[in-house]
Design a protein around this motif. Structure first.
Motif, PDB file in Angstrom:
ATOM      1  N   LYS A   1     -12.646 -64.524 -73.349  1.00  0.00           N
ATOM      2  CA  LYS A   1     -13.604 -63.701 -72.614  1.00  0.00           C
ATOM      3  C   LYS A   1     -14.863 -63.488 -73.455  1.00  0.00           C
ATOM      4  O   LYS A   1     -15.981 -63.507 -72.956  1.00  0.00           O
ATOM      5  CB  LYS A   1     -12.967 -62.352 -72.291  1.00  0.00           C
ATOM      6  N   LYS A   2     -14.626 -63.287 -74.763  1.00  0.00           N
ATOM      7  CA  LYS A   2     -15.735 -63.093 -75.675  1.00  0.00           C
ATOM      8  C   LYS A   2     -15.262 -63.429 -77.078  1.00  0.00           C
ATOM      9  O   LYS A   2     -14.116 -63.129 -77.449  1.00  0.00           O
ATOM     10  CB  LYS A   2     -16.239 -61.641 -75.615  1.00  0.00           C
TER      11      LYS A   2
ATOM     12  N   GLN B   1     -14.168 -55.174 -71.004  1.00  0.00           N
ATOM     13  CA  GLN B   1     -15.378 -54.778 -71.703  1.00  0.00           C
ATOM     14  C   GLN B   1     -15.146 -53.606 -72.637  1.00  0.00           C
ATOM     15  O   GLN B   1     -15.728 -53.533 -73.719  1.00  0.00           O
ATOM     16  CB  GLN B   1     -16.472 -54.421 -70.685  1.00  0.00           C
TER      17      GLN B   1
ATOM     18  N   CYS C   1     -13.854 -54.863 -75.880  1.00  0.00           N
ATOM     19  CA  CYS C   1     -14.920 -55.557 -76.608  1.00  0.00           C
ATOM     20  C   CYS C   1     -15.882 -54.569 -77.263  1.00  0.00           C
ATOM     21  O   CYS C   1     -16.331 -54.789 -78.393  1.00  0.00           O
ATOM     22  CB  CYS C   1     -15.677 -56.495 -75.670  1.00  0.00           C
ATOM     23  N   GLU C   2     -16.196 -53.489 -76.570  1.00  0.00           N
ATOM     24  CA  GLU C   2     -17.097 -52.491 -77.134  1.00  0.00           C
ATOM     25  C   GLU C   2     -16.500 -51.847 -78.380  1.00  0.00           C
ATOM     26  O   GLU C   2     -17.199 -51.608 -79.373  1.00  0.00           O
ATOM     27  CB  GLU C   2     -17.430 -51.430 -76.083  1.00  0.00           C
TER      28      GLU C   2
END
Length: 500
Positions: A84-85, A245, A248-249
């Motif tokens: 995803k990242k 998200q 990820c943050e």
């Protein structure tokens, strides 16, 4: 074949040359690198690194606030691994493990750790004041730890309720892979996160010749050391996120804490070129690499005393997958041990392997290894094996006596019987003293003790030192293994908790 020589000194402290001069001299010798980093010292990119050693100047983005060229570069990395990242790590996989764990926990949370995890995982437990519990990998007769079974993870999660994070090392240093897909399903059923230390598997999923990466098997966060098995500079790694998200943050917040605020553009450029090479030439490189490995393993069938482990050997332990780019040469059936074989290969044949253990040595390979390198290793093993076979035939006792199992074979019972007295984060609340090794039994250890490489703790701060453990550590030293971690480099004393 004649080999070049490199000057040895009895005491390295007497060498007046600086690090640069010694590195330069070593680079001119014919010592072949069967060890990390995966670029194998090939002349790939940087003719004059000083001209490209920059900081966050105009037009070159900022790793901790990537919006331009570094953002695009990391997006290419994520696309290559189907995450995803993905994030560049300039402080190695250690930075990634600290950041991944920190992103998913709060103080006093429970963490389930595979006992063969790197010491960085325990350091994270110390920093974030976590309650640590263990799941144990299987043990193999070769003196090495194998897979972590999904059933063992489920049993541990049933015992240690409300566990927040599970950390598994897959592949191991020797290339043994656990069933991450099944483990991920179990971990998520118990509403926990799964972090995979895949430091030794950066080449996974880049070729069908090797196991599938944990990134594609349900893990929430995966950490890889690009430099270990791919053409990338030492200290370069990657963190891949498969979650949402919010995760990820938190990861980005932790990276801002644990990663340098002045990341090396040379290291990032090296990773960028590595990704580019894999995108455009990876298929061809891995095909050639696979052919070299097949050649080598086929040639090793001639060995009579030494034994190179294959998928058949791992299959006997029902290992889900194994990475045969990690060449494990087993000495348990030969009249030679791991340290002796390691130094014989180094001193006589100028082959620098990654590590030695009591019963085996490990050669790390990558797409950058040459046919000549594989041939040199094969021929060296055949020569040594021939001598061992001849000695066996001439054995006057009439029957060749194989050596006893090495130190690691004893490690299973000792490590699994170690008693945790306090959490690693609680050590700071007590006074610490230096205790003579022979008087340590019954004391609580206040420092890590591990074999290096690979840096997997045998003793963690907060655990009780037993007579068996002290005996085992001394046995390791006498065998020639590298026991490290103690403040006393001579290993005469161990730091212990003064009062409990």
């Amino acid at each position: 074949m004649e080999y070049g020589k490199i000057e040895k000194k009895a005491d390295s402290m007497e060498d007046s040359r600086g690090l640069y001069e010694q590195l330069s001299d070593y680079a001119k010798t014919d010592f072949y690198p069967f060890h990390m980093p995966g670029h194998k010292r090939a002349d790939l990119y940087f003719p004059n690194p000083y001209k490209m050693d920059l900081t966050e100047i105009e037009g070159f983005d900022n790793l901790h606030h990537a919006e331009g060229i570094l953002l695009k570069s990391q997006e290419r990395l994520g696309k290559l691994y189907h995450s995803k990242k993905s994030y560049y790590l300039i402080n190695g996989s250690t930075c990634g493990l600290l950041s991944a764990i920190g992103a998913l926990v709060r103080p006093k949370d429970k963490i389930l750790i595979a006992r063969n995890c790197h010491k960085a995982v325990w350091n994270a437990a110390k920093i974030f004041q976590l309650e640590t519990n263990y799941v144990y990998p299987e043990w193999m007769e070769y003196g090495m730890q194998g897979q972590v079974r999904p059933e063992a993870v489920q049993e541990a999660l049933q015992i240690y309720k409300h566990t927040k994070v599970v950390v598994i090392t897959s592949p191991t240093y020797e290339g043994i892979v656990s069933d991450i897909r099944k483990i991920a399903d179990i971990v998520h059923k118990y509403h926990a996160y799964l972090i995979i230390d895949e430091a030794h598997g950066a080449h996974f999923s880049l070729s069908g010749y090797f196991p599938e990466s944990s990134v594609r098997q349900g893990a929430d966060l995966v950490i890889q050391s690009l430099h270990k098995t791919l053409p990338s500079f030492t200290q370069t790694a990657a963190l891949h996120a498969a979650g949402g998200q919010a995760v990820c943050e938190k990861v980005e917040e932790m990276l801002g804490i644990f990663e340098s605020s002045s990341p090396s553009y040379l290291l990032m450029a090296g990773m960028d070129r590595c990704v580019d090479l894999m995108e455009h030439c990876g298929k061809q490189l891995f095909e050639q690499f696979h052919e070299k490995l097949i050649y080598f393993y086929n040639g090793c069938r001639q060995l009579k005393c030494l034994h190179v482990l294959t998928e058949k050997d791992y299959g006997a332990y029902h290992v889900p997958a194994s990475d045969l780019s990690k060449i494990v040469i087993y000495t348990g059936n030969a009249e030679i041990d791991g340290p002796q074989l390691y130094f014989r290969l180094l001193e006589q044949f100028h082959l620098q392997l990654e590590l030695y253990s009591a019963q085996y040595v490990l050669a790390m390979t990558s797409v950058m290894d040459t046919q000549e390198g594989f041939e040199r290793l094969l021929q060296a093993l055949l020569v040594i094996d021939g001598e061992l076979e001849q000695a066996r035939k001439q054995d006057k006792r009439g029957q060749f006596q194989t050596p006893q199992h090495g130190a690691e074979y004893v490690l299973k019972e000792i490590v699994q019987s170690v008693k945790k007295v306090m959490e690693i984060s609680e050590i700071a609340d007590y006074n610490i003293e230096e205790t003579a090794c022979e008087a340590c039994a019954g004391k609580v250890c206040a420092e890590f003790i591990y074999l290096y490489p690979p840096g997997i703790p045998m003793v963690v701060p907060g655990e009780m030192l037993s007579e068996e453990l002290i005996w085992f550590l001394e046995m390791c030293r006498k065998t020639g293994l590298n026991v490290q971690g103690t403040k006393d480099r001579q290993y005469r004393s161990i730091r212990t908790v003064a009062t409990v």
